[in-house]
Design a protein around this motif. Structure first.
Motif, PDB file in Angstrom:
ATOM      1  N   LYS A  20     -34.960  20.652  14.515  1.00 13.39           N
ATOM      2  CA  LYS A  20     -35.512  20.696  13.106  1.00 13.39           C
ATOM      3  C   LYS A  20     -34.512  21.211  12.210  1.00 13.39           C
ATOM      4  N   GLU A  21     -33.996  20.452  11.196  1.00 15.78           N
ATOM      5  CA  GLU A  21     -32.955  20.840  10.369  1.00 15.78           C
ATOM      6  C   GLU A  21     -33.362  21.879   9.032  1.00 15.78           C
ATOM      7  N   ILE A  22     -32.812  23.048   9.036  1.00 10.90           N
ATOM      8  CA  ILE A  22     -33.299  24.172   8.260  1.00 10.90           C
ATOM      9  C   ILE A  22     -32.188  24.724   7.529  1.00 10.90           C
ATOM     10  N   SER A  23     -32.560  25.693   6.685  1.00 13.10           N
ATOM     11  CA  SER A  23     -31.504  26.191   5.921  1.00 13.10           C
ATOM     12  C   SER A  23     -32.045  27.726   6.012  1.00 13.10           C
ATOM     13  N   LEU A  24     -31.187  28.598   5.650  1.00 15.77           N
ATOM     14  CA  LEU A  24     -31.380  30.014   5.703  1.00 15.77           C
ATOM     15  C   LEU A  24     -32.113  30.373   4.204  1.00 15.77           C
ATOM     16  N   HIS A  25     -31.709  29.632   3.129  1.00 20.06           N
ATOM     17  CA  HIS A  25     -32.626  29.853   2.150  1.00 20.06           C
ATOM     18  C   HIS A  25     -34.020  29.506   2.080  1.00 20.06           C
ATOM     19  N   ASP A  26     -34.191  28.624   2.764  1.00 18.70           N
ATOM     20  CA  ASP A  26     -35.625  28.017   2.978  1.00 18.70           C
ATOM     21  C   ASP A  26     -36.613  29.182   3.895  1.00 18.70           C
ATOM     22  N   ALA A  27     -35.694  29.551   4.812  1.00 19.51           N
ATOM     23  CA  ALA A  27     -36.354  30.468   6.034  1.00 19.51           C
ATOM     24  C   ALA A  27     -36.625  31.823   5.361  1.00 19.51           C
ATOM     25  N   VAL A  28     -36.017  32.129   4.323  1.00 18.23           N
ATOM     26  CA  VAL A  28     -35.920  33.554   3.680  1.00 18.23           C
ATOM     27  C   VAL A  28     -37.187  33.262   2.700  1.00 18.23           C
TER      28      VAL A  28
ATOM     29  N   LEU B  99     -22.819  39.558  -2.284  1.00 22.03           N
ATOM     30  CA  LEU B  99     -22.423  38.753  -1.205  1.00 22.03           C
ATOM     31  C   LEU B  99     -23.453  38.051  -0.444  1.00 22.03           C
ATOM     32  N   LEU B 100     -24.338  39.008  -0.106  1.00 20.23           N
ATOM     33  CA  LEU B 100     -25.744  38.381   0.748  1.00 20.23           C
ATOM     34  C   LEU B 100     -26.120  37.100  -0.064  1.00 20.23           C
ATOM     35  N   ALA B 101     -26.490  37.531  -1.294  1.00 17.38           N
ATOM     36  CA  ALA B 101     -27.279  36.433  -1.996  1.00 17.38           C
ATOM     37  C   ALA B 101     -26.630  35.164  -2.025  1.00 17.38           C
ATOM     38  N   GLY B 102     -25.076  35.121  -2.086  1.00 11.94           N
ATOM     39  CA  GLY B 102     -24.456  33.820  -2.219  1.00 11.94           C
ATOM     40  C   GLY B 102     -24.480  33.299  -0.675  1.00 11.94           C
ATOM     41  N   PHE B 103     -24.476  33.959   0.331  1.00 10.33           N
ATOM     42  CA  PHE B 103     -24.671  33.596   1.698  1.00 10.33           C
ATOM     43  C   PHE B 103     -25.895  32.787   1.874  1.00 10.33           C
ATOM     44  N   ILE B 104     -27.115  33.365   1.264  1.00 13.20           N
ATOM     45  CA  ILE B 104     -28.306  32.991   1.816  1.00 13.20           C
ATOM     46  C   ILE B 104     -28.335  31.456   1.071  1.00 13.20           C
ATOM     47  N   ARG B 105     -28.035  31.317  -0.279  1.00 12.18           N
ATOM     48  CA  ARG B 105     -28.223  30.175  -1.008  1.00 12.18           C
ATOM     49  C   ARG B 105     -27.307  29.200  -0.560  1.00 12.18           C
ATOM     50  N   LYS B 106     -25.888  29.394   0.066  1.00 13.08           N
ATOM     51  CA  LYS B 106     -24.935  28.588   0.248  1.00 13.08           C
ATOM     52  C   LYS B 106     -24.768  28.038   1.617  1.00 13.08           C
ATOM     53  N   LYS B 107     -25.489  28.808   2.579  1.00 10.85           N
ATOM     54  CA  LYS B 107     -25.313  28.736   3.885  1.00 10.85           C
ATOM     55  C   LYS B 107     -25.827  26.942   4.388  1.00 10.85           C
ATOM     56  N   PRO B 108     -25.012  26.249   4.986  1.00 15.64           N
ATOM     57  CA  PRO B 108     -25.468  24.970   5.147  1.00 15.64           C
ATOM     58  C   PRO B 108     -26.671  24.542   6.080  1.00 15.64           C
ATOM     59  N   GLN B 109     -27.537  23.720   6.121  1.00 19.50           N
ATOM     60  CA  GLN B 109     -28.677  23.551   6.978  1.00 19.50           C
ATOM     61  C   GLN B 109     -28.150  23.472   8.402  1.00 19.50           C
ATOM     62  N   ALA B 110     -28.894  23.842   9.277  1.00 20.15           N
ATOM     63  CA  ALA B 110     -28.478  23.775  10.628  1.00 20.15           C
ATOM     64  C   ALA B 110     -29.842  23.293  11.733  1.00 20.15           C
ATOM     65  N   TRP B 111     -29.417  22.846  12.788  1.00 15.31           N
ATOM     66  CA  TRP B 111     -30.398  22.231  13.706  1.00 15.31           C
ATOM     67  C   TRP B 111     -30.861  23.442  14.637  1.00 15.31           C
ATOM     68  N   LYS B 112     -32.211  23.578  14.454  1.00 17.92           N
ATOM     69  CA  LYS B 112     -32.751  24.800  15.109  1.00 17.92           C
ATOM     70  C   LYS B 112     -32.538  24.294  16.834  1.00 17.92           C
ATOM     71  N   ASN B 113     -32.542  23.115  17.257  1.00 13.74           N
ATOM     72  CA  ASN B 113     -32.096  22.881  18.770  1.00 13.74           C
ATOM     73  C   ASN B 113     -30.951  22.236  18.731  1.00 13.74           C
ATOM     74  N   PRO B 114     -29.626  22.626  18.758  1.00 16.14           N
ATOM     75  CA  PRO B 114     -28.437  22.082  18.457  1.00 16.14           C
ATOM     76  C   PRO B 114     -28.227  20.999  19.769  1.00 16.14           C
ATOM     77  N   LYS B 115     -28.833  21.260  20.975  1.00 16.79           N
ATOM     78  CA  LYS B 115     -28.563  20.224  22.023  1.00 16.79           C
ATOM     79  C   LYS B 115     -29.192  18.982  21.869  1.00 16.79           C
ATOM     80  N   ASN B 116     -30.250  18.787  21.083  1.00 16.65           N
ATOM     81  CA  ASN B 116     -30.952  17.632  21.142  1.00 16.65           C
ATOM     82  C   ASN B 116     -31.613  17.518  19.542  1.00 16.65           C
ATOM     83  N   LYS B 117     -30.726  16.890  18.664  1.00 21.45           N
ATOM     84  CA  LYS B 117     -31.167  16.762  17.205  1.00 21.45           C
ATOM     85  C   LYS B 117     -32.432  16.124  17.105  1.00 21.45           C
ATOM     86  N   LYS B 118     -32.894  15.259  17.889  1.00 19.67           N
ATOM     87  CA  LYS B 118     -34.148  14.462  17.671  1.00 19.67           C
ATOM     88  C   LYS B 118     -35.426  15.447  18.074  1.00 19.67           C
TER      89      LYS B 118
END
Length: 454
Positions: free
Chosen positions: A409-417, A387-406
């Motif tokens: 930085k848009e990132i994904s858990l897969h890239d981070a791992v 289940l962890l493997a699926g979670f890492i692969r499929k978790k959508p990208q998120a903004w590291k600073n959600p208050k100010n997208k500009k």
């Protein structure tokens, strides 16, 4: 606004004025200013909550729960405020009559009787603005029973417990049957009966009726820790090092065997969980927040070290025992009570197993339903890493600073791992508040230690 549509409290909209709100609610501007701590009648903000009555502004309600989160009925109480004392006994739902204080600065004190009949103060707080709900949880289980004389031949000390079996030897013990006895008045799911121990001691047996749905999940246990080959194969499938996944397990659950025994040495094996009430509140649109703030509230639990601190986001404005994370046992009590209100929402509101993945993420893990996700979590550590493997692969990208997208930085858990970016792993796994608990630092330290030992 139109007449008859003003709710209490009222959410200020664009174009509203305090005078118009006062007219529609049938209150005076002066009262609205006093009830809401407003100094300038011309300054109210869009999105601001306004209390339209003394009760909603300065009301204080109290509910008493025992250690099983069951309401305590017929408990004598006193509530002191503004030089007054209101006394009575709690209702069947553990509630006391709501009191209305003079203003936000009023002090409210709650007292109960101890075993000798002396009144002791158990809570003291300021009224503040907004209807406050105080949830007071006892460390004891409240049941009806009588004590009897201890038989002379009976031992006075309990036998030492046998050590729990290792994960390799673990087999699922028979699942608990429905408890017998009379249902308690406070909570029909808790049953008690009088019985005798082997040496003749009088015993009151207390049983908690676990919902059949949960028992069906527990029955899937097969056991077995993750093998080194499974660690390596899973890591290879997502292009990372096994030690990265092991570091996540260590920080999230201590890296230990992901199951514990409900009844210690001889009990059934069930997965480690952490129940999150803010998830349950969101999943159920807050419909249980008012009556069950201990298991449903927009704000999550806090660390035990924060008890006593003020926090306007808490139901009573202060962090108490009911607002903190507890043991696996308390997490399951919360899950059981939430499960009876909404089974699917309760399962989605827990982080499960060795990697503490939220049930709400079941689809990202590749499970077609929350039921399949929980069934796998209840089966073995090996199912959990899948289940962890699926979670890492499929978790959508998120903004590291959600208050100010500009600025973010848009990132994904897969890239981070893959990159071993500990801050980004922690952000994806624990949200923007990861720094509060130094998740990134702990992940890096765990990885380096595991890499060195490998």
């Amino acid at each position: 606004m139109t007449a008859g549509t003003v709710t209490d409290p009222y959410l200020v909209k664009s174009g509203d004025t305090l005078g118009a709100i006062a007219k529609q609610s049938g209150q005076s501007v002066q009262d609205l200013m006093r009830w809401n701590g407003i100094k300038d009648a011309n300054r109210i903000s869009v999105g601001q909550s306004l209390y339209l009555s003394e009760r909603s502004a300065f009301g204080v309600s109290v509910v008493f729960l025992d250690a099983l989160r069951s309401p305590i009925e017929n408990l004598p109480y006193k509530v002191r405020f503004d030089g007054k004392t209101v006394a009575g006994k709690t209702a069947t739902n553990g509630r006391v009559d709501t009191v209305v204080t003079k203003d936000a600065k009023s002090s409210v004190e709650v007292l109960v009787q101890d075993l000798r009949g002396d009144w002791i103060s158990i809570c003291k707080t300021a009224s503040d603005y907004g209807h406050k709900l105080l949830t007071l949880v006892s460390g004891a289980i409240v049941i009806k029973g009588t004590t009897e004389k201890h038989p002379p031949a009976a031992p006075t000390k309990p036998k030492e417990e046998q050590p729990a079996k290792s994960a390799k030897d673990a087999k699922q013990a028979p699942l608990p049957t429905k408890p017998t006895g009379a249902p308690t008045k406070n909570n029909p799911a808790v049953k008690t009966k009088k019985t005798k121990a082997k040496q003749g001691q009088s015993v009151i047996e207390v049983g908690v009726d676990i919902p059949q749905g949960l028992l069906d999940f527990f029955a899937n246990y097969k056991g077995g820790e993750i093998t080194e080959k499974e660690w390596k194969d899973t890591a290879a499938g997502i292009d990372c090092e096994p030690e990265v996944l092991k570091a996540i397990a260590e920080v999230e659950s201590g890296g230990r065997y992901a199951f514990w025994r409900l009844n210690k040495a001889d009990g059934e094996n069930i997965p480690a969980i952490l129940y999150e009430r803010h998830y349950f509140s969101k999943e159920t649109s807050g419909q249980h927040d008012k009556d069950h703030p201990d298991i449903s509230w927009p704000t999550g639990y806090r660390k035990k070290s924060q008890i006593g601190e003020k926090d306007k986001k808490m139901s009573d404005g202060k962090i108490d025992d009911d607002d903190v994370y507890g043991s696996y046992a308390s997490a399951y009590l919360r899950l059981i009570n939430a499960y009876r209100l909404d089974a699917a929402a309760a399962l989605k509101s827990c982080s499960w197993g060795k990697f503490q993945i939220m049930g709400a993420n079941y689809e990202l893990c590749g499970a077609p339903s929350i039921g399949v996700f929980v069934k796998k979590m209840c089966t073995s550590d090996a199912e959990q890493i899948g289940l962890l493997a699926g979670f890492i692969r499929k978790k959508p990208q998120a903004w590291k600073n959600p208050k100010n997208k500009k600025l973010g930085k848009e990132i994904s858990l897969h890239d981070a791992v893959k990159k071993k970016d500990w801050a980004l792993i922690a952000f994806n796994y624990n949200g923007p508040g990861y720094k509060t608990y130094d998740y990134d630092t702990k992940l890096k330290a765990a990885y380096e230690r595991l890499k060195k030992s490998a």
